[in-house]
Scaffold this active site. Structure first.
Site, mmCIF file in Angstrom:
data_model
loop_
_atom_site.group_PDB
_atom_site.id
_atom_site.type_symbol
_atom_site.label_atom_id
_atom_site.label_comp_id
_atom_site.label_asym_id
_atom_site.label_seq_id
_atom_site.Cartn_x
_atom_site.Cartn_y
_atom_site.Cartn_z
ATOM 1 N N LYS A 83 73.798 19.573 51.569
ATOM 2 C CA LYS A 83 74.057 20.679 50.639
ATOM 3 C C LYS A 83 73.601 21.979 51.284
ATOM 4 C CE LYS A 83 74.127 19.686 45.782
ATOM 5 N NZ LYS A 83 73.299 19.596 44.574
HETATM 6 C C1 E4P Z 1 74.786 19.751 41.565
HETATM 7 O O1 E4P Z 1 74.976 19.405 42.697
HETATM 8 C C2 E4P Z 1 73.520 20.325 41.074
HETATM 9 O O2 E4P Z 1 72.483 19.500 41.537
HETATM 10 C C3 E4P Z 1 73.403 20.332 39.571
HETATM 11 O O3 E4P Z 1 74.621 19.967 38.974
HETATM 12 C C4 E4P Z 1 72.804 21.579 39.014
HETATM 13 O O4 E4P Z 1 72.773 21.472 37.617
HETATM 14 P P1 E4P Z 1 71.881 22.407 36.696
HETATM 15 O O5 E4P Z 1 72.584 23.712 36.540
HETATM 16 O O6 E4P Z 1 71.806 21.658 35.401
HETATM 17 O O7 E4P Z 1 70.546 22.556 37.363
#
Ligand code: E4P
Length: 214
Positions: A83
């Protein structure tokens, strides 16, 4: 459509895996911090538990730092993708990693033009965060629609992961929009299966079955 689970909790991952419809796992530093164990240890355990893609986030905000982290994280297992945040330095890193065959999940995407840049850099996945847009009274799902249209217009191979999902409707709309993937928190994973009419119907059939003469 693929279903990923958005968690670093191994028990949640195991339960989702048992359902037989788990196509991947996404994590981020916030999710790993809840496990209260070392970062690499948690990611290694997840990578070994599943044979589907697992997203592990790089923390650096400089291209060189991201590259070093990405190469180290990629050694955890063949199913790890990295990521990378959707910033200038991140795009540089994605281009280089894509050339090295290291898969990337470009994260924290909040506009379709950002998503276009990520695809041009060679991102494997793009993660629009729809819940966080909804939270500030902006239509998160409009962003998904735009990205899917742009990627289809030009035949980009980058897969759209609808992220920051808060409820079952987000999953439904992601599917209607033609997104490749939804990454779903465990609580939502469970709630999309259940319907009160299904539960009532099962109970009724059990009751009526007892009335059938043997
Ligand atoms: C996705 O890859 C992220 O880890 C996640 O969906 C973030 O979600 P949030 O906005 O609930 O923290």
């Amino acid at each position: 459509m693929k279903f990923f689970i958005d968690t670093a909790d191994i028990n949640e991952i195991r339960q989702a895996k048992q359902l037989g419809i788990l196509d991947g796992v996404t994590t981020n530093p916030t999710l790993v911090s809840r496990v209260k164990r070392p970062y690499i240890e948690v990611l290694t355990e997840i990578s070994r538990e599943v044979d589907v893609p697992v997203s592990a986030e790089a923390i650096s905000t400089e291209c060189d730092g991201m590259l070093k982290e990405a190469r180290d994280l990629a050694k955890i297992g063949p199913n790890i993708n990295i990521k990378i945040p959707l910033i200038e330095e991140g795009l540089k890193a994605v281009k280089i990693l894509s050339g090295e065959g290291i898969k990337t999940n470009v994260t924290l995407c909040f506009s379709s033009i950002q998503a276009l840049m990520a695809a041009k850099a060679g991102a494997t996945y793009i993660s629009p965060f729809i819940g966080r847009l909804d939270d500030i009274a902006s239509e998160g799902m409009d962003l998904v629609d735009e990205i899917v249209t742009i990627y289809n217009n030009y035949g980009f191979a980058t897969e759209v992961i609808v992220a920051s999902i808060r409820n079952p409707l987000h999953v439904k709309h992601a599917a209607l929009a033609g997104a490749h993937i939804a990454t779903i928190p465990f609580s939502v994973f469970k709630s999309i299966i259940r319907h009160p009419l299904t539960d009532m119907g099962v109970a009724q059939f059990l009751e009526d079955y007892k009335k059938i003469p043997g």
